[in-house]
Design a protein around this motif. Structure first.
Motif, PDB file in Angstrom:
ATOM      1  N   ALA A   1       0.842  -1.189   0.000  1.00 20.45           N
ATOM      2  CA  ALA A   1       0.000   0.000   0.000  1.00 20.45           C
ATOM      3  C   ALA A   1       0.885   1.250   0.000  1.00 20.45           C
ATOM      4  O   ALA A   1       0.631   2.209  -0.737  1.00 20.45           O
ATOM      5  CB  ALA A   1      -0.922   0.002   1.210  1.00 20.45           C
ATOM      6  N   GLN A   2       1.954   1.196   0.826  1.00 17.16           N
ATOM      7  CA  GLN A   2       2.892   2.333   0.854  1.00 17.16           C
ATOM      8  C   GLN A   2       3.549   2.500  -0.505  1.00 17.16           C
ATOM      9  O   GLN A   2       3.702   3.615  -1.010  1.00 17.16           O
ATOM     10  CB  GLN A   2       3.981   2.089   1.903  1.00 17.16           C
ATOM     11  N   LEU A   3       3.915   1.361  -1.094  1.00 16.72           N
ATOM     12  CA  LEU A   3       4.590   1.411  -2.403  1.00 16.72           C
ATOM     13  C   LEU A   3       3.699   2.066  -3.441  1.00 16.72           C
ATOM     14  O   LEU A   3       4.162   2.841  -4.274  1.00 16.72           O
ATOM     15  CB  LEU A   3       4.932  -0.003  -2.858  1.00 16.72           C
ATOM     16  N   GLY A   4       2.398   1.740  -3.356  1.00 18.24           N
ATOM     17  CA  GLY A   4       1.450   2.311  -4.295  1.00 18.24           C
ATOM     18  C   GLY A   4       1.537   3.829  -4.244  1.00 18.24           C
ATOM     19  O   GLY A   4       1.586   4.507  -5.278  1.00 18.24           O
ATOM     20  N   GLU A   5       1.600   4.343  -3.003  1.00 15.84           N
ATOM     21  CA  GLU A   5       1.659   5.790  -2.844  1.00 15.84           C
ATOM     22  C   GLU A   5       3.010   6.326  -3.336  1.00 15.84           C
ATOM     23  O   GLU A   5       3.091   7.370  -3.977  1.00 15.84           O
ATOM     24  CB  GLU A   5       1.442   6.141  -1.376  1.00 15.84           C
ATOM     25  N   LEU A   6       4.064   5.542  -3.009  1.00 16.10           N
ATOM     26  CA  LEU A   6       5.413   5.988  -3.394  1.00 16.10           C
ATOM     27  C   LEU A   6       5.591   5.972  -4.911  1.00 16.10           C
ATOM     28  O   LEU A   6       6.414   6.716  -5.456  1.00 16.10           O
ATOM     29  CB  LEU A   6       6.466   5.085  -2.758  1.00 16.10           C
TER      30      LEU A   6
ATOM     31  N   MET B   1       7.933   8.049  -7.403  1.00 20.21           N
ATOM     32  CA  MET B   1       9.015   7.392  -8.128  1.00 20.21           C
ATOM     33  C   MET B   1       8.924   7.688  -9.630  1.00 20.21           C
ATOM     34  O   MET B   1       9.937   7.879 -10.294  1.00 20.21           O
ATOM     35  CB  MET B   1       8.948   5.877  -7.908  1.00 20.21           C
ATOM     36  N   ALA B   2       7.682   7.751 -10.122  1.00 21.14           N
ATOM     37  CA  ALA B   2       7.500   8.056 -11.538  1.00 21.14           C
ATOM     38  C   ALA B   2       8.121   9.427 -11.825  1.00 21.14           C
ATOM     39  O   ALA B   2       8.849   9.612 -12.802  1.00 21.14           O
ATOM     40  CB  ALA B   2       6.012   8.066 -11.876  1.00 21.14           C
ATOM     41  N   HIS B   3       7.878  10.356 -10.902  1.00 18.37           N
ATOM     42  CA  HIS B   3       8.441  11.695 -11.024  1.00 18.37           C
ATOM     43  C   HIS B   3       9.975  11.630 -10.970  1.00 18.37           C
ATOM     44  O   HIS B   3      10.680  12.228 -11.777  1.00 18.37           O
ATOM     45  CB  HIS B   3       7.898  12.538  -9.875  1.00 18.37           C
ATOM     46  N   GLU B   4      10.446  10.844 -10.021  1.00 20.53           N
ATOM     47  CA  GLU B   4      11.891  10.672  -9.802  1.00 20.53           C
ATOM     48  C   GLU B   4      12.568  10.096 -11.051  1.00 20.53           C
ATOM     49  O   GLU B   4      13.681  10.461 -11.396  1.00 20.53           O
ATOM     50  CB  GLU B   4      12.094   9.719  -8.620  1.00 20.53           C
ATOM     51  N   LEU B   5      11.847   9.161 -11.721  1.00 25.37           N
ATOM     52  CA  LEU B   5      12.417   8.519 -12.918  1.00 25.37           C
ATOM     53  C   LEU B   5      12.360   9.452 -14.125  1.00 25.37           C
ATOM     54  O   LEU B   5      13.173   9.348 -15.037  1.00 25.37           O
ATOM     55  CB  LEU B   5      11.638   7.233 -13.242  1.00 25.37           C
TER      56      LEU B   5
ATOM     57  N   ILE C   1      14.859   2.429  -9.259  1.00 25.31           N
ATOM     58  CA  ILE C   1      14.021   1.233  -9.450  1.00 25.31           C
ATOM     59  C   ILE C   1      14.446   0.118  -8.496  1.00 25.31           C
ATOM     60  O   ILE C   1      13.605  -0.537  -7.867  1.00 25.31           O
ATOM     61  CB  ILE C   1      14.105   0.762 -10.917  1.00 25.31           C
ATOM     62  N   ASP C   2      15.763  -0.060  -8.374  1.00 26.17           N
ATOM     63  CA  ASP C   2      16.270  -1.105  -7.462  1.00 26.17           C
ATOM     64  C   ASP C   2      15.767  -0.880  -6.050  1.00 26.17           C
ATOM     65  O   ASP C   2      15.350  -1.814  -5.358  1.00 26.17           O
ATOM     66  CB  ASP C   2      17.806  -1.072  -7.439  1.00 26.17           C
ATOM     67  N   HIS C   3      15.851   0.373  -5.621  1.00 25.99           N
ATOM     68  CA  HIS C   3      15.437   0.685  -4.262  1.00 25.99           C
ATOM     69  C   HIS C   3      13.980   0.279  -4.043  1.00 25.99           C
ATOM     70  O   HIS C   3      13.631  -0.363  -3.057  1.00 25.99           O
ATOM     71  CB  HIS C   3      15.621   2.181  -4.012  1.00 25.99           C
ATOM     72  N   MET C   4      13.131   0.618  -5.021  1.00 27.41           N
ATOM     73  CA  MET C   4      11.721   0.268  -4.896  1.00 27.41           C
ATOM     74  C   MET C   4      11.514  -1.244  -4.917  1.00 27.41           C
ATOM     75  O   MET C   4      10.709  -1.783  -4.193  1.00 27.41           O
ATOM     76  CB  MET C   4      10.920   0.897  -6.027  1.00 27.41           C
ATOM     77  N   ARG C   5      12.286  -1.899  -5.785  1.00 28.38           N
ATOM     78  CA  ARG C   5      12.147  -3.346  -5.929  1.00 28.38           C
ATOM     79  C   ARG C   5      12.518  -4.037  -4.617  1.00 28.38           C
ATOM     80  O   ARG C   5      11.807  -4.905  -4.114  1.00 28.38           O
ATOM     81  CB  ARG C   5      13.057  -3.836  -7.060  1.00 28.38           C
ATOM     82  N   ILE C   6      13.631  -3.601  -4.037  1.00 29.57           N
ATOM     83  CA  ILE C   6      14.083  -4.213  -2.785  1.00 29.57           C
ATOM     84  C   ILE C   6      13.091  -3.911  -1.671  1.00 29.57           C
ATOM     85  O   ILE C   6      12.723  -4.775  -0.879  1.00 29.57           O
ATOM     86  CB  ILE C   6      15.497  -3.711  -2.430  1.00 29.57           C
ATOM     87  N   PHE C   7      12.619  -2.670  -1.648  1.00 28.12           N
ATOM     88  CA  PHE C   7      11.653  -2.302  -0.609  1.00 28.12           C
ATOM     89  C   PHE C   7      10.377  -3.134  -0.747  1.00 28.12           C
ATOM     90  O   PHE C   7       9.764  -3.517   0.233  1.00 28.12           O
ATOM     91  CB  PHE C   7      11.335  -0.810  -0.725  1.00 28.12           C
ATOM     92  N   GLY C   8      10.005  -3.438  -1.958  1.00 29.47           N
ATOM     93  CA  GLY C   8       8.735  -4.109  -2.186  1.00 29.47           C
ATOM     94  C   GLY C   8       8.768  -5.608  -2.049  1.00 29.47           C
ATOM     95  O   GLY C   8       7.734  -6.233  -1.867  1.00 29.47           O
ATOM     96  N   ARG C   9       9.969  -6.209  -2.060  1.00 24.80           N
ATOM     97  CA  ARG C   9       9.967  -7.677  -2.054  1.00 24.80           C
ATOM     98  C   ARG C   9       9.638  -8.198  -0.653  1.00 24.80           C
ATOM     99  O   ARG C   9       9.830  -7.513   0.339  1.00 24.80           O
ATOM    100  CB  ARG C   9      11.307  -8.205  -2.551  1.00 24.80           C
ATOM    101  N   MET C  10       9.114  -9.431  -0.658  1.00 23.75           N
ATOM    102  CA  MET C  10       8.752 -10.119   0.588  1.00 23.75           C
ATOM    103  C   MET C  10      10.041 -10.270   1.382  1.00 23.75           C
ATOM    104  O   MET C  10      11.055 -10.704   0.845  1.00 23.75           O
ATOM    105  CB  MET C  10       8.195 -11.480   0.187  1.00 23.75           C
ATOM    106  N   ASP C  11      10.037  -9.882   2.675  1.00 21.74           N
ATOM    107  CA  ASP C  11      11.330  -9.924   3.365  1.00 21.74           C
ATOM    108  C   ASP C  11      11.763 -11.330   3.699  1.00 21.74           C
ATOM    109  O   ASP C  11      10.985 -12.223   3.902  1.00 21.74           O
ATOM    110  CB  ASP C  11      11.362  -9.023   4.598  1.00 21.74           C
ATOM    111  N   GLY C  12      13.039 -11.508   3.686  1.00 17.89           N
ATOM    112  CA  GLY C  12      13.599 -12.820   3.946  1.00 17.89           C
ATOM    113  C   GLY C  12      15.093 -12.672   4.101  1.00 17.89           C
ATOM    114  O   GLY C  12      15.818 -13.659   4.116  1.00 17.89           O
ATOM    115  N   GLU C  13      15.533 -11.421   4.242  1.00 11.56           N
ATOM    116  CA  GLU C  13      16.975 -11.219   4.408  1.00 11.56           C
ATOM    117  C   GLU C  13      17.398 -11.718   5.779  1.00 11.56           C
ATOM    118  O   GLU C  13      16.606 -11.773   6.705  1.00 11.56           O
ATOM    119  CB  GLU C  13      17.378  -9.735   4.366  1.00 11.56           C
TER     120      GLU C  13
END
Ligand SMILES: Nc1ncnc2c1ncn2[C@@H]1O[C@H](COP(=O)(O)OP(=O)(O)O)[C@@H](O)[C@H]1O
Ligand SMILES: [Mg+2]
Length: 447
Positions: free
Chosen positions: A198-203, A207-211, A257-269
């Motif tokens: 949900a947060q990502l949706g808002e971000l 991000m589109a602007h940032e890109l 994009i990487d930052h968003m991808r990492i933030f969005g993935r299911m955690d398991g680190e």
């Protein structure tokens, strides 16, 4: 011994239950034969005493009538005794004179072990002799042994039952509990992921602007190069400069994009030391657009020698994103006056013995006292439908809790402070730079 898997039960509980079962079993084993033996002995003694007493009364009367020669009246004495001998178990009767010499006897001597009871015979109130009756108790002993065998079997059975049953029930309920806990963990993880998405949706808007910036720069650089090429004015150094710019901007875009991808993935680190400064920077980057839109500035004053904390970088960043986003939401729409001073979010940190304390503070009006106790509850939100999930703070609370820390909120005089307290990680292994696998923020200047 019971085929019971007690592996997951606390060994102390297993020991206590085993000891109780053993105690009860030993009681059963000992109590059954012992109770029988004592009862049989008491009852036999009482019967013998009663019969010997009656016989002694009869003999006393006989002696009183024949005080001088009763000791020679063997046959008559025996005759008098006969009515007392009709008993189920064989008994041995003896009449003794005052010196203890045998005057008469009836029945065969009792086999050992035996119970013997003696009652006095009187002559004018003076003891003149005694009636003595004995009975073998070997049958009682035999029964006692038999009951001991049965008792042992019962004890063994009850030990198994008393030990196995509670342990099995315990193991079962623990298994059920573990299944429920696993389900609960899964549910919490899914909720955390949902709230993050949900947060990502808002971000994503930001991000589109940032890109857009690097993409525009890339397009411009390529167009310029094309024009120069058409004019035949493209020399090698200026081509290299254009390509270098294109590369820089492409890298910048892929970092975003990487930052968003990492933030969005299911955690398991895996858990690792995290520098709080890197987490704050990551959260600010993700929220850059939102901060700009709300005209909010983040001022962070983290001491450079702050010890790291141990955990996963993405969830910690998720907590900070949520706290900063909440503060932006609390400030609301930007003031119409473009010259109005920016609204501030102050992020500070301090280390005390073994702990690191991070505060996120805003001056957006505060949280009303009636709402404050409820903000960490799942699904509690004061935002309109579609804007708030009410999950942010509850998930953040869980994340900080999982890291061994606490998350608390204070609000007074129009300002709100969220306080994150986390155990300090090992200072020695402290890495030089950010350890999270989140990419560093864009390096080159925009445009
Ligand atoms: N900095 C803040 N200032 C004022 N209210 C806040 C702040 N942070 C959180 N809240 C209140 O706590 C509620 C719950 O927050 P959260 O769990 O993040 O859910 P959401 O942001 O989706 O509403 C918010 O709806 C808001 O009322
Ligand atoms: Mg929120």
């Amino acid at each position: 011994m019971t085929g019971l898997d007690t592996g997951r039960i606390d060994p102390r509980i297993v020991r206590v239950i085993t000891a109780l079962a053993l105690t009860v079993s030993i009681l059963i084993m000992v109590a059954l034969p012992a109770a029988y033996f004592i009862a049989a002995r008491v009852s036999i003694t009482a019967t013998l005493q009663a019969r010997a007493g009656s016989a002694a009364n009869v003999m006393t009367e006989f002696v009183t009538r024949n005080p001088d020669h009763w000791v020679y009246e063997n046959a008559r004495i025996t005759g008098r005794l006969v009515p007392f001998t009709e008993a189920v178990a064989p008994k041995h009767w003896r009449i003794l004179d005052r010196t203890g010499a045998q005057v008469a006897t009836l029945g065969t001597p009792a086999t050992k072990p035996a119970i013997t009871v003696s009652q006095p015979i009187y002559d004018s109130g003076v003891v003149a002799g005694a009636v003595e009756v004995s009975r073998s108790i070997s049958d009682v002993l035999a029964w006692t042994v038999f009951l001991a065998v049965i008792g042992t079997a019962l004890a063994g059975g009850s030990f198994l039952l008393l030990r196995t049953l509670p342990l099995r029930l315990l193991a079962e309920s623990m298994e059920r509990l573990e299944r429920l806990q696993a389900l609960e963990r899964e549910r919490v993880a899914q909720l955390a992921q949902a709230s993050k998405l949900a947060q990502l949706g808002e971000l994503a808007t930001g991000m589109a602007h940032e890109l857009n910036q690097p993409l525009t720069a890339i397009t411009l650089a390529a167009q310029n190069a094309m024009k120069q090429l058409e004019r035949g004015a493209l020399d090698a150094p200026s081509l290299a400069a254009r390509l270098d710019r294109i590369l820089q901007m492409a890298r910048r875009a892929s970092t975003v994009i990487d930052h968003m991808r990492i933030f969005g993935r299911m955690d398991g680190e895996a858990s690792a030391p995290i520098t709080l400064a890197a987490a704050v920077r990551g959260a600010r980057d993700l929220l850059a657009f939102k901060l700009e839109r709300h005209r909010v500035r983040v001022v962070d004053t983290l001491p450079p020698d702050l010890p790291p904390v141990v955990g996963q970088a993405v969830p910690l960043e998720q907590v900070l994103v949520n706290l900063i986003a909440n503060a932006c939401d609390a400030y609301g729409e930007p003031p119409a006056d473009a010259d109005a001073p920016p609204r501030l979010i102050a992020i500070a940190a301090a280390a005390t013995e073994g702990w690191v304390c991070l505060t996120v503070r805003d001056e957006a009006g505060g949280i009303p006292p009636d709402i404050l106790p409820r903000i960490f509850a799942p699904f509690f939100t004061t935002k309109p439908v579609g804007q708030g999930t009410g999950l942010g703070l509850s998930i953040s609370y869980g994340i900080i809790n999982d890291m061994g820390g606490t998350l608390a909120a204070e609000s007074a005089n129009g300002s709100t402070t969220f306080v994150i307290t986390l155990p300090a990680g090992p200072r020695d292994n402290r890495p030089a730079g950010p350890v999270s696998d989140l990419p560093a923020p864009p390096a080159g200047p925009a445009g």
